[in-house]
Design a protein around this motif. Structure first.
Motif, PDB file in Angstrom:
ATOM      1  N   SER A  91      -6.308  13.094  -1.152  1.00  0.00           N
ATOM      2  CA  SER A  91      -5.647  11.964  -1.819  1.00  0.00           C
ATOM      3  C   SER A  91      -4.290  12.346  -2.382  1.00  0.00           C
ATOM      4  O   SER A  91      -3.754  11.672  -3.265  1.00  0.00           O
ATOM      5  CB  SER A  91      -6.543  11.424  -2.942  1.00  0.00           C
ATOM      6  OG  SER A  91      -6.810  12.439  -3.895  1.00  0.00           O
ATOM      7  N   ASP A  92      -3.741  13.430  -1.864  1.00  0.00           N
ATOM      8  CA  ASP A  92      -2.408  13.874  -2.307  1.00  0.00           C
ATOM      9  C   ASP A  92      -1.728  14.588  -1.143  1.00  0.00           C
ATOM     10  O   ASP A  92      -1.754  15.812  -1.049  1.00  0.00           O
ATOM     11  CB  ASP A  92      -2.528  14.806  -3.509  1.00  0.00           C
ATOM     12  CG  ASP A  92      -1.165  15.307  -3.981  1.00  0.00           C
ATOM     13  OD1 ASP A  92      -0.214  14.503  -4.013  1.00  0.00           O
ATOM     14  OD2 ASP A  92      -1.063  16.515  -4.304  1.00  0.00           O
ATOM     15  N   HIS A 104       4.314   9.602   0.645  1.00  0.00           N
ATOM     16  CA  HIS A 104       3.172  10.204  -0.043  1.00  0.00           C
ATOM     17  C   HIS A 104       1.930   9.353   0.144  1.00  0.00           C
ATOM     18  O   HIS A 104       1.977   8.126   0.063  1.00  0.00           O
ATOM     19  CB  HIS A 104       3.478  10.346  -1.540  1.00  0.00           C
ATOM     20  CG  HIS A 104       2.336  10.919  -2.321  1.00  0.00           C
ATOM     21  ND1 HIS A 104       1.482  10.146  -3.086  1.00  0.00           N
ATOM     22  CD2 HIS A 104       1.903  12.200  -2.443  1.00  0.00           C
ATOM     23  CE1 HIS A 104       0.586  10.929  -3.653  1.00  0.00           C
ATOM     24  NE2 HIS A 104       0.808  12.177  -3.277  1.00  0.00           N
ATOM     25  N   TYR A 105       0.812  10.035   0.414  1.00  0.00           N
ATOM     26  CA  TYR A 105      -0.478   9.361   0.564  1.00  0.00           C
ATOM     27  C   TYR A 105      -1.331   9.637  -0.658  1.00  0.00           C
ATOM     28  O   TYR A 105      -1.551  10.805  -1.038  1.00  0.00           O
ATOM     29  CB  TYR A 105      -1.182   9.869   1.821  1.00  0.00           C
ATOM     30  CG  TYR A 105      -2.512   9.210   2.092  1.00  0.00           C
ATOM     31  CD1 TYR A 105      -2.577   7.866   2.434  1.00  0.00           C
ATOM     32  CD2 TYR A 105      -3.701   9.936   2.010  1.00  0.00           C
ATOM     33  CE1 TYR A 105      -3.802   7.249   2.689  1.00  0.00           C
ATOM     34  CE2 TYR A 105      -4.920   9.341   2.273  1.00  0.00           C
ATOM     35  CZ  TYR A 105      -4.965   7.990   2.603  1.00  0.00           C
ATOM     36  OH  TYR A 105      -6.172   7.389   2.849  1.00  0.00           O
ATOM     37  N   ASP A 106      -1.809   8.578  -1.295  1.00  0.00           N
ATOM     38  CA  ASP A 106      -2.572   8.706  -2.540  1.00  0.00           C
ATOM     39  C   ASP A 106      -4.066   8.512  -2.356  1.00  0.00           C
ATOM     40  O   ASP A 106      -4.811   8.380  -3.330  1.00  0.00           O
ATOM     41  CB  ASP A 106      -2.052   7.715  -3.579  1.00  0.00           C
ATOM     42  CG  ASP A 106      -2.179   6.259  -3.111  1.00  0.00           C
ATOM     43  OD1 ASP A 106      -2.796   6.013  -2.055  1.00  0.00           O
ATOM     44  OD2 ASP A 106      -1.644   5.378  -3.806  1.00  0.00           O
ATOM     45  N   SER A 108      -5.204   5.995  -0.577  1.00  0.00           N
ATOM     46  CA  SER A 108      -5.353   4.605  -0.151  1.00  0.00           C
ATOM     47  C   SER A 108      -4.259   4.164   0.801  1.00  0.00           C
ATOM     48  O   SER A 108      -4.529   3.506   1.815  1.00  0.00           O
ATOM     49  CB  SER A 108      -5.370   3.672  -1.372  1.00  0.00           C
ATOM     50  OG  SER A 108      -6.449   3.971  -2.225  1.00  0.00           O
ATOM     51  N   TRP A 110       0.145   5.001   2.240  1.00  0.00           N
ATOM     52  CA  TRP A 110       1.358   5.810   2.251  1.00  0.00           C
ATOM     53  C   TRP A 110       2.487   5.012   1.600  1.00  0.00           C
ATOM     54  O   TRP A 110       2.649   3.823   1.875  1.00  0.00           O
ATOM     55  CB  TRP A 110       1.753   6.162   3.681  1.00  0.00           C
ATOM     56  CG  TRP A 110       0.839   7.148   4.344  1.00  0.00           C
ATOM     57  CD1 TRP A 110      -0.278   6.872   5.067  1.00  0.00           C
ATOM     58  CD2 TRP A 110       0.974   8.567   4.324  1.00  0.00           C
ATOM     59  NE1 TRP A 110      -0.861   8.030   5.509  1.00  0.00           N
ATOM     60  CE2 TRP A 110      -0.113   9.095   5.077  1.00  0.00           C
ATOM     61  CE3 TRP A 110       1.886   9.455   3.774  1.00  0.00           C
ATOM     62  CZ2 TRP A 110      -0.300  10.460   5.269  1.00  0.00           C
ATOM     63  CZ3 TRP A 110       1.713  10.819   3.966  1.00  0.00           C
ATOM     64  CH2 TRP A 110       0.634  11.310   4.705  1.00  0.00           C
ATOM     65  N   ASN A 111       3.268   5.696   0.774  1.00  0.00           N
ATOM     66  CA  ASN A 111       4.381   5.043   0.095  1.00  0.00           C
ATOM     67  C   ASN A 111       5.603   5.943   0.119  1.00  0.00           C
ATOM     68  O   ASN A 111       5.501   7.172  -0.028  1.00  0.00           O
ATOM     69  CB  ASN A 111       4.013   4.732  -1.360  1.00  0.00           C
ATOM     70  CG  ASN A 111       2.846   3.770  -1.464  1.00  0.00           C
ATOM     71  OD1 ASN A 111       3.003   2.580  -1.243  1.00  0.00           O
ATOM     72  ND2 ASN A 111       1.666   4.296  -1.778  1.00  0.00           N
ATOM     73  N   ALA A 129      -0.545  20.561  -6.432  1.00  0.00           N
ATOM     74  CA  ALA A 129      -0.039  19.196  -6.519  1.00  0.00           C
ATOM     75  C   ALA A 129       1.243  19.110  -7.339  1.00  0.00           C
ATOM     76  O   ALA A 129       2.021  18.156  -7.197  1.00  0.00           O
ATOM     77  CB  ALA A 129      -1.106  18.288  -7.125  1.00  0.00           C
TER      78      ALA A 129
END
Length: 455
Positions: A91-92, A104-106, A108, A110-111, A129
């Motif tokens: 999640s990172d 970045h993928y959290d 849920s 990608w942003n 991280a």
């Protein structure tokens, strides 16, 4: 950068800038522009957390995720080439690429993340991280502290591609002209690599056991005090892109033309990749679970005994190259089209004034065709398209019609200069600059040059 032997022949009067060959796909990606194809298909980087959770990124913003049984495409929200991927947890995850792109993928979605630069990012790696590095062209180095990215002074203007470390105070970056810089927790300092080769990838087991790979089959090893060259058992023409291992006696290197090498602690030996496209990156979770990715959506896996080709996520019909990529008015010739998802092709089209007499789909990645160019065809580039039930893939300006030269213009004179030699299609390699075709002989005219766009 060390330039190896020049490989060139007659120029056929070309006056435009000479294109540079991109990574080998059994040929090249786009000989007209010298760029890696901007269409989906190529995969440039792979990183994972377990045998059932692996990420791969590549051309046109493509992101794939492996769940242990199949690869599934994710929406990255960008359309540029993504050259590197790394994460601290599922999640990172960060992916970096062209024009200062960071996504970045959290866990849920990608942003996009602001990087503050338009330089291309070529690699990313982190300790945690809150301790992540991204490197790229013009000596660009950015650091992420868990909150934001900030620019670091790398001390060089050379392109940086490889990034790897053992701790927050021991990180190395590699790049053009043999550059190796090391971060000690406070600042970056140059190290003597002993080479001017372009250095692509880095990996190690400890501060005194680090491998770096690059141009012309270069493999360097660091023993804690200095860098020394190793015998890679690789042709000087071949480029090595990435290195990863499970231990100091189980190290894998990948590169151009499906090159695979394994180090057992004593010697480097070739391995059979089971495929032909160039391989860009390698990563594994253990000695019996290693993934490698490359051109044309290639994904291969090593189970501790042998490599096998995996099926990737569908990325549509892709046309990556055509060989030869030039011909003369009135000529009839055979061409080879390299791409992805070409099975079941219902049409091969090279534009007006070119008749496709016949074609054969030899595999999902290869079509051979016989074409005739009208004697009065207008000179200039043509798009190359392949249509299947899944859609149409097009290589823009992929094929060029040349006007027939005046008689006596040396069309079939394939003699070479004092330091030149003809290169058959199978001998084309990354880092060559194309200058045309030796018409009537089927030989390319090329000389050694800089690496492709990424590097």
């Amino acid at each position: 950068m060390a330039l190896a032997l020049a490989v060139a022949v007659l120029l056929l009067g070309l006056t435009s800038p000479l294109p540079v060959l991109a990574a080998a796909t059994g040929g090249f990606d786009n000989p007209q522009t010298g760029q890696l194809s901007a269409e989906p298909g190529h995969l440039y980087s792979v990183w994972g957390f377990s045998p059932s959770d692996v990420f791969a990124v590549g051309a046109s913003g493509i992101v794939l995720r492996y769940d242990g049984s199949s690869w599934n495409e994710m929406s990255s929200g960008v359309s540029v080439r993504l050259w590197g991927v790394w994460g601290s947890s599922p999640s990172d995850v960060f992916a970096v690429g062209a024009s200062g792109t960071i996504v970045h993928y959290d866990g849920s979605s990608w942003n996009a993340v602001s990087s503050g630069t338009t330089d291309d990012f070529l690699g990313v790696w982190g300790n945690s991280a809150s301790d992540v590095f991204a490197v790229g062209t013009s000596g660009t180095v950015l650091h992420f502290d868990g909150e934001s990215w900030s620019t670091m002074d790398s001390g060089t203007a050379k392109s940086l591609c490889g990034i790897w470390g053992t701790s927050p105070s021991n990180v190395i970056a590699t790049g053009d002209d043999g550059v190796i810089i090391r971060y000690d927790g406070e600042s970056w300092h140059p190290e003597a690599s002993g080479t001017t080769a372009y250095l692509h990838g880095a990996w190690g087991t400890s501060p005194s056991d680090i491998f770096v790979v690059g141009e012309s089959g270069t493999i360097l090893h660091y023993d804690g005090s200095s860098w020394t060259a190793m015998d890679s058992a690789t042709s000087d023409w071949y480029w090595l892109y990435s290195v990863w291992g499970s231990s100091s006696s189980d190290v894998f290197v990948v590169g151009q033309s499906s090159t695979l090498r394994h180090f057992d602690g004593t010697n480097w030996t070739p391995m059979d990749s089971g495929t032909t496209p160039g391989i860009w990156d390698v990563w594994g979770s253990s000695s019996s679970d290693v993934f490698a990715v490359g051109n044309l959506g290639t994904i291969i896996h090593y189970d501790g005994t042998s490599w096998s080709v995996l099926s990737g996520a569908a990325v549509g019909v892709v046309v990556n190259s055509i060989t030869p990529f030039r011909a003369i008015q009135g000529e009839t010739l055979d061409v080879t089209i390299i791409g992805h998802n070409l099975t079941g092709a219902t049409e091969v089209y090279l534009g007006e004034d070119i008749t496709v007499n016949s074609y054969a789909v030899e595999s999902a990645k290869r079509i051979t065709a016989n074409i005739t160019i009208d004697a009065d065809a207008s000179a200039g580039p043509r798009d190359v398209s392949v249509t299947t039930a899944e859609g149409t893939g097009t290589l823009t300006d992929g094929f060029t019609i040349q006007a027939r030269p005046e008689e006596g213009g040396g069309l079939f004179d394939c003699s070479c200069g004092e330091e030149e030699t003809s290169v058959p299609p199978a001998g084309l390699a990354i880092g060559m600059t194309l200058s045309g075709l030796c018409w009537g002989a089927g030989y390319y005219l090329a000389r050694r040059a800089r690496p492709p766009t990424r590097r």
